[in-house]
Design a protein around this motif. Sequence first.
Motif, mmCIF file in Angstrom:
data_model
loop_
_atom_site.group_PDB
_atom_site.id
_atom_site.type_symbol
_atom_site.label_atom_id
_atom_site.label_comp_id
_atom_site.label_asym_id
_atom_site.label_seq_id
_atom_site.Cartn_x
_atom_site.Cartn_y
_atom_site.Cartn_z
ATOM 1 N N VAL A 26 0.864 -1.108 -0.120
ATOM 2 C CA VAL A 26 0.059 0.100 0.023
ATOM 3 C C VAL A 26 0.689 1.225 0.123
ATOM 4 O O VAL A 26 1.951 1.378 0.676
ATOM 5 N N ARG A 27 0.560 2.235 -0.651
ATOM 6 C CA ARG A 27 1.242 3.467 -0.887
ATOM 7 C C ARG A 27 1.391 4.040 0.483
ATOM 8 O O ARG A 27 0.304 4.285 1.085
ATOM 9 N N GLU A 28 2.379 4.838 0.769
ATOM 10 C CA GLU A 28 2.540 5.797 1.908
ATOM 11 C C GLU A 28 1.975 6.975 1.704
ATOM 12 O O GLU A 28 1.980 7.445 0.651
ATOM 13 N N ARG A 29 1.470 7.515 2.842
ATOM 14 C CA ARG A 29 0.902 8.755 2.838
ATOM 15 C C ARG A 29 -0.368 8.923 2.011
ATOM 16 O O ARG A 29 -0.642 10.003 1.449
ATOM 17 N N ALA A 30 -0.948 8.007 1.823
ATOM 18 C CA ALA A 30 -2.234 7.719 1.110
ATOM 19 C C ALA A 30 -3.515 7.526 1.959
ATOM 20 O O ALA A 30 -4.376 8.500 1.878
ATOM 21 N N LEU A 31 -3.273 6.867 3.112
ATOM 22 C CA LEU A 31 -4.362 6.520 4.029
ATOM 23 C C LEU A 31 -3.965 6.481 5.576
ATOM 24 O O LEU A 31 -2.922 5.924 5.759
ATOM 25 N N ILE A 32 -4.307 7.437 6.413
ATOM 26 C CA ILE A 32 -3.834 7.657 7.701
ATOM 27 C C ILE A 32 -5.048 7.429 8.550
ATOM 28 O O ILE A 32 -6.141 7.929 8.518
ATOM 29 N N ARG A 33 -4.936 6.616 9.697
ATOM 30 C CA ARG A 33 -5.904 6.454 10.736
ATOM 31 C C ARG A 33 -5.558 6.700 12.274
ATOM 32 O O ARG A 33 -4.328 6.662 12.530
ATOM 33 N N THR A 34 -6.372 7.660 12.726
ATOM 34 C CA THR A 34 -6.091 8.176 14.017
ATOM 35 C C THR A 34 -7.193 8.122 14.938
ATOM 36 O O THR A 34 -8.421 7.609 14.363
ATOM 37 N N ASP A 35 -6.921 8.441 16.006
ATOM 38 C CA ASP A 35 -8.081 8.591 16.973
ATOM 39 C C ASP A 35 -8.648 10.004 17.008
ATOM 40 O O ASP A 35 -8.143 10.844 15.892
#
Length: 204
Positions: A26-35
């Motif tokens: 999976v490409r980096e800096r494409a999908l980020i998950r956080t609280d």
Amino acid sequence: MARLAWPDLRNARDVGGVPTTGGGRVRERALIRTDNHRRLGAAGLAALRAYGVSRVLDLRWRSEAQADPSPLAADPSYRLVPACFDPTGDEDIPPDSYRLMVDASRDRLAAAFTAIAQAPPGGVVVHCHGGRDRTGVLVALALHVAGVPVDAIAADYALTVNSPPSMITNTWDHLHARYGGVTAYLLGSGVTPAHLAAVRARLT
């Protein structure tokens, strides 16, 4: 999979690097998950923007967002896209899967998935309250479309505290048994083939 030391967040990571079938990643800096972003101050906001984020999807219920507004609520990048219906008191998540969520909130999850597909170029941040349940399900659906096998999806999910990988594998079993598969579930919920292709292109 890289944990992100963004100030004021406790559960932030880039899902880039998760393996796909055929040897890809999976490409980096494409999908980020956080609280949730309630504690996000100037340094955290600066880190988020410096990472190239173009869209922030808040998956919380409207009642949560009204009671505790995101510091990004007025930012052009922000969208409130509730991933499931507001609870009425009897929708506790079963301890073994997200079957109730995926059954009851098909249109909500489809809308959130579509929001990823339609986001402008750049990184997409997805969050709910703790960054586990609603975020975990939506990210899992996106990773599936990107060609990530279920075991790798479950392993990424398990990086969040108190998140057994069986929650994802059991949910996938449910989607196969009831809907004929994860992709069939998405298409039957209102996601279009173009949306699937857009998410796949974004992540791979």
